[in-house]
Design a protein around this motif. Sequence first.
Motif, PDB file in Angstrom:
ATOM      1  N   LEU A 468       0.717  -1.247   0.216  1.00 56.81           N
ATOM      2  CA  LEU A 468      -0.089   0.095   0.071  1.00 56.81           C
ATOM      3  C   LEU A 468       1.094   1.177  -0.083  1.00 56.81           C
ATOM      4  O   LEU A 468       1.934   1.443   0.553  1.00 56.81           O
ATOM      5  CB  LEU A 468      -0.791   0.012   1.384  1.00 56.81           C
ATOM      6  CG  LEU A 468      -1.777  -1.345   1.547  1.00 56.81           C
ATOM      7  CD1 LEU A 468      -2.987  -0.991   2.479  1.00 56.81           C
ATOM      8  CD2 LEU A 468      -2.427  -1.802   0.113  1.00 56.81           C
ATOM      9  N   ASP A 469       0.285   2.281  -0.616  1.00 54.55           N
ATOM     10  CA  ASP A 469       1.012   3.644  -0.604  1.00 54.55           C
ATOM     11  C   ASP A 469      -0.025   4.571  -0.099  1.00 54.55           C
ATOM     12  O   ASP A 469      -1.239   4.243   0.251  1.00 54.55           O
ATOM     13  CB  ASP A 469       1.570   4.173  -2.032  1.00 54.55           C
ATOM     14  CG  ASP A 469       0.728   4.190  -3.134  1.00 54.55           C
ATOM     15  OD1 ASP A 469      -0.613   4.435  -2.811  1.00 54.55           O
ATOM     16  OD2 ASP A 469       1.096   4.398  -4.144  1.00 54.55           O
ATOM     17  N   ASP A 470       0.078   5.954  -0.301  1.00 57.87           N
ATOM     18  CA  ASP A 470      -0.442   6.916   0.505  1.00 57.87           C
ATOM     19  C   ASP A 470      -1.635   7.286  -0.222  1.00 57.87           C
ATOM     20  O   ASP A 470      -2.539   8.122  -0.040  1.00 57.87           O
ATOM     21  CB  ASP A 470       0.390   8.058   0.927  1.00 57.87           C
ATOM     22  CG  ASP A 470       1.349   7.889   1.815  1.00 57.87           C
ATOM     23  OD1 ASP A 470       0.850   6.881   2.768  1.00 57.87           O
ATOM     24  OD2 ASP A 470       2.480   8.534   2.027  1.00 57.87           O
ATOM     25  N   THR A 471      -1.634   6.710  -1.611  1.00 56.51           N
ATOM     26  CA  THR A 471      -2.911   7.187  -2.293  1.00 56.51           C
ATOM     27  C   THR A 471      -3.980   6.011  -2.133  1.00 56.51           C
ATOM     28  O   THR A 471      -4.976   6.135  -3.091  1.00 56.51           O
ATOM     29  CB  THR A 471      -2.525   7.185  -3.891  1.00 56.51           C
ATOM     30  OG1 THR A 471      -1.982   5.774  -4.389  1.00 56.51           O
ATOM     31  CG2 THR A 471      -1.240   8.228  -4.113  1.00 56.51           C
ATOM     32  N   MET A 472      -3.906   5.141  -1.339  1.00 61.51           N
ATOM     33  CA  MET A 472      -4.906   4.129  -1.269  1.00 61.51           C
ATOM     34  C   MET A 472      -5.389   4.365   0.166  1.00 61.51           C
ATOM     35  O   MET A 472      -4.844   4.918   1.291  1.00 61.51           O
ATOM     36  CB  MET A 472      -4.079   2.824  -1.129  1.00 61.51           C
ATOM     37  CG  MET A 472      -3.378   2.634  -2.709  1.00 61.51           C
ATOM     38  SD  MET A 472      -2.523   0.984  -2.692  1.00 61.51           S
ATOM     39  CE  MET A 472      -1.535   1.186  -4.146  1.00 61.51           C
ATOM     40  N   VAL A 473      -6.683   3.977   0.174  1.00 62.92           N
ATOM     41  CA  VAL A 473      -7.489   3.710   1.426  1.00 62.92           C
ATOM     42  C   VAL A 473      -7.792   2.137   1.484  1.00 62.92           C
ATOM     43  O   VAL A 473      -8.040   1.646   0.477  1.00 62.92           O
ATOM     44  CB  VAL A 473      -8.827   4.493   1.109  1.00 62.92           C
ATOM     45  CG1 VAL A 473     -10.056   4.403   2.294  1.00 62.92           C
ATOM     46  CG2 VAL A 473      -8.709   5.911   0.893  1.00 62.92           C
ATOM     47  N   CYS A 474      -7.823   1.804   2.705  1.00 62.74           N
ATOM     48  CA  CYS A 474      -8.094   0.530   3.180  1.00 62.74           C
ATOM     49  C   CYS A 474      -9.327   0.497   3.890  1.00 62.74           C
ATOM     50  O   CYS A 474      -9.444   1.165   4.955  1.00 62.74           O
ATOM     51  CB  CYS A 474      -7.022  -0.094   4.118  1.00 62.74           C
ATOM     52  SG  CYS A 474      -7.136  -1.727   4.523  1.00 62.74           S
ATOM     53  N   ALA A 475     -10.214  -0.272   3.520  1.00 66.18           N
ATOM     54  CA  ALA A 475     -11.647  -0.295   4.256  1.00 66.18           C
ATOM     55  C   ALA A 475     -12.152  -1.751   4.119  1.00 66.18           C
ATOM     56  O   ALA A 475     -11.944  -2.543   3.140  1.00 66.18           O
ATOM     57  CB  ALA A 475     -12.536   0.788   3.509  1.00 66.18           C
ATOM     58  N   GLY A 476     -12.950  -2.007   5.227  1.00 67.94           N
ATOM     59  CA  GLY A 476     -13.637  -3.327   5.359  1.00 67.94           C
ATOM     60  C   GLY A 476     -13.494  -3.999   6.700  1.00 67.94           C
ATOM     61  O   GLY A 476     -13.291  -3.176   7.756  1.00 67.94           O
ATOM     62  N   TYR A 477     -13.324  -5.151   6.643  1.00 66.37           N
ATOM     63  CA  TYR A 477     -13.111  -5.924   7.869  1.00 66.37           C
ATOM     64  C   TYR A 477     -12.172  -7.036   7.607  1.00 66.37           C
ATOM     65  O   TYR A 477     -12.004  -7.769   6.704  1.00 66.37           O
ATOM     66  CB  TYR A 477     -14.292  -6.512   8.368  1.00 66.37           C
ATOM     67  CG  TYR A 477     -15.390  -5.654   8.460  1.00 66.37           C
ATOM     68  CD1 TYR A 477     -15.798  -4.804   9.723  1.00 66.37           C
ATOM     69  CD2 TYR A 477     -16.349  -5.214   7.453  1.00 66.37           C
ATOM     70  CE1 TYR A 477     -16.778  -3.711   9.762  1.00 66.37           C
ATOM     71  CE2 TYR A 477     -17.471  -4.103   7.352  1.00 66.37           C
ATOM     72  CZ  TYR A 477     -17.490  -3.326   8.655  1.00 66.37           C
ATOM     73  OH  TYR A 477     -18.525  -2.396   8.629  1.00 66.37           O
ATOM     74  N   LYS A 519      -8.030  -9.625   4.601  1.00 64.54           N
ATOM     75  CA  LYS A 519      -7.799  -9.024   3.106  1.00 64.54           C
ATOM     76  C   LYS A 519      -8.999  -7.990   2.812  1.00 64.54           C
ATOM     77  O   LYS A 519     -10.045  -8.289   1.943  1.00 64.54           O
ATOM     78  CB  LYS A 519      -7.848 -10.174   2.072  1.00 64.54           C
ATOM     79  CG  LYS A 519      -6.761 -11.329   2.105  1.00 64.54           C
ATOM     80  CD  LYS A 519      -5.269 -10.503   2.189  1.00 64.54           C
ATOM     81  CE  LYS A 519      -4.191 -11.606   2.333  1.00 64.54           C
ATOM     82  NZ  LYS A 519      -2.883 -10.869   2.556  1.00 64.54           N
ATOM     83  N   PRO A 520      -9.122  -6.803   3.369  1.00 61.38           N
ATOM     84  CA  PRO A 520      -9.977  -5.858   3.386  1.00 61.38           C
ATOM     85  C   PRO A 520      -9.861  -5.352   2.036  1.00 61.38           C
ATOM     86  O   PRO A 520      -8.808  -5.503   1.229  1.00 61.38           O
ATOM     87  CB  PRO A 520      -9.861  -4.848   4.428  1.00 61.38           C
ATOM     88  CG  PRO A 520      -8.355  -5.061   4.546  1.00 61.38           C
ATOM     89  CD  PRO A 520      -7.953  -6.426   4.425  1.00 61.38           C
ATOM     90  N   GLY A 521     -10.913  -4.634   1.413  1.00 58.52           N
ATOM     91  CA  GLY A 521     -10.769  -3.996   0.190  1.00 58.52           C
ATOM     92  C   GLY A 521      -9.874  -2.646  -0.025  1.00 58.52           C
ATOM     93  O   GLY A 521      -9.715  -2.105   1.150  1.00 58.52           O
ATOM     94  N   ILE A 522      -9.234  -2.241  -0.938  1.00 55.47           N
ATOM     95  CA  ILE A 522      -8.556  -1.136  -1.352  1.00 55.47           C
ATOM     96  C   ILE A 522      -9.037  -0.239  -2.301  1.00 55.47           C
ATOM     97  O   ILE A 522      -9.216  -0.678  -3.383  1.00 55.47           O
ATOM     98  CB  ILE A 522      -7.126  -1.569  -1.800  1.00 55.47           C
ATOM     99  CG1 ILE A 522      -6.227  -2.830  -0.891  1.00 55.47           C
ATOM    100  CG2 ILE A 522      -6.052  -0.378  -2.158  1.00 55.47           C
ATOM    101  CD1 ILE A 522      -6.074  -2.155   0.521  1.00 55.47           C
TER     102      ILE A 522
END
Length: 538
Positions: A468-477, A519-522
Amino acid sequence: MSAELDIDDIDISDETANNNYEMVHQCSDLNNETDSEIVNDEIDSENVSAELDIDDKDISDEAVYYNYEMDNCNPNPCTNRGTCNLTESGYNCHCPILYNGTDCEIENNPCKNNPCSHGDCLITIVPPYYKCKCRHPYQPPTCTNATAACDPNPCLNGGTCVPTNGSTLFTCTCPELFRGERCEIGKDDCYTGNGATYQGHVSQTKTGQRCLYWNSHLLLSPRMILQMQRHDTHGIKEHNYCRNYGNDEQPWCFIQDATGRPKFDFCAVACCSQISEDQVSDKESECEDAVIQVNARNNDPPLLRIHQGEKTMIEENPWQASIQMRRRHLCGGSLIHPCWILTAAHCVSDGITESMLKVALGRTYIRRKEGVTFEVERIIVHKSYKVVNDTLYNDIALLKLKDHCAQQSDHIQTISLAENDFRPGTLCKITGWGKNEFGRFENQLKGAKVKLLNKNLCRKPEVYGNLLDDTMVCAGYLEKDSADACQGDSGGPLSCMKNGKHYLYGVISWGHGCGKKNKPGIYVNVTKFLDWIRTYIQ
């Protein structure tokens, strides 16, 4: 709520990336020839200009954008289907009945304090905007006072009322061939095919839960039912009988879950297995097969979803776009300007040209002729888009609609771009027509709540490590089989709310599997690309 709440006026009727690595959040496989993914031919031949009430004058992009920016009602700031009116000082919102506030964000639910003691509170369009449907033997108007349990006899079709412990409790002993709480279900109460024509009296789900009334106050907030029209086509009236609105697998209804929220569930309606003793129709055989399939997975919640998501309507997500190729849904997108769609780069790269694509807006059901379809004038993929070690970087792209821009309505609206990051722990929403947990592309738009996760958590070795880099958001569970985006959802919105308003915070991009443990969504972080976006749409 306004007159569209009238139960008698409700429409209750009802390829690209074939990479060698596993990236199941990518777009739909264009080689999949299943009928479930094919969109009706006719919608692509619609005269878009006839549907859009837009002047045919030659207006420059700059002029269109200037008017758009100066219009305080575009996008519509009024929530809950409020109408925006321009004023000298800005705008004001004309709110539907049961809503108020500056932007119609406050819900005045007349059933909030449970005025129906032993009954169901139903929404009406006349003061006091509700009425009580009392459970026998309690009596209207407030379901407080009760008669004797068996006098009068509540059992139908010759059933016998038997009092049980307590003066208001009873059971019905039904005659042969009848069943149900009050013997209301007859021997011929069954469905054929997928139950689209079912008009019976079953009001219980396979899990034994009682169905909500179709005009229950619990359906007010999500407005799952109140947006629909021509309800008589599918027999949806002021009752809680199961129906198959939306061409689903079989009859269904809404129930109340453990948290008090409405939830979709399939009904305990019998399948008509025979026309006569020695003849079974093809349609009814399909019906039997559907029942077997549902029963085989009855350990899972019977929802149709994104992945562990729920059915939703386009009115709840009017910025949602379907990007299509060869009459099939390919990826999702978001209407961020009347002329522009924001989506994922991997959806529209790898040799795809403008003439191959179309964009559908205002559509809840992907295979229905509804909403408006546009051709694409221009595809702009971020110049730094790349794939490294099965990871998508700068996975963002813009599509410019051709010939005409979108005219906003209840079904089609732009969404504002988030200017700043939302805090980890914030619950946001994802929507799309991608695969559900059974690996199937569904017809109706689905949505799910996902939690924004701390980047450090997502960079743990067992999650995504240093991908992951700073242009990504990690969301989920991190739990297995949790809500997540999946194949076919790519490019769609991750929207978050602030002060009652939706903001586009992420673009569904990639992930390892759908709803897998750790493995949450990116998602692409939209706030990191604001300058790039505005370079083109201004």
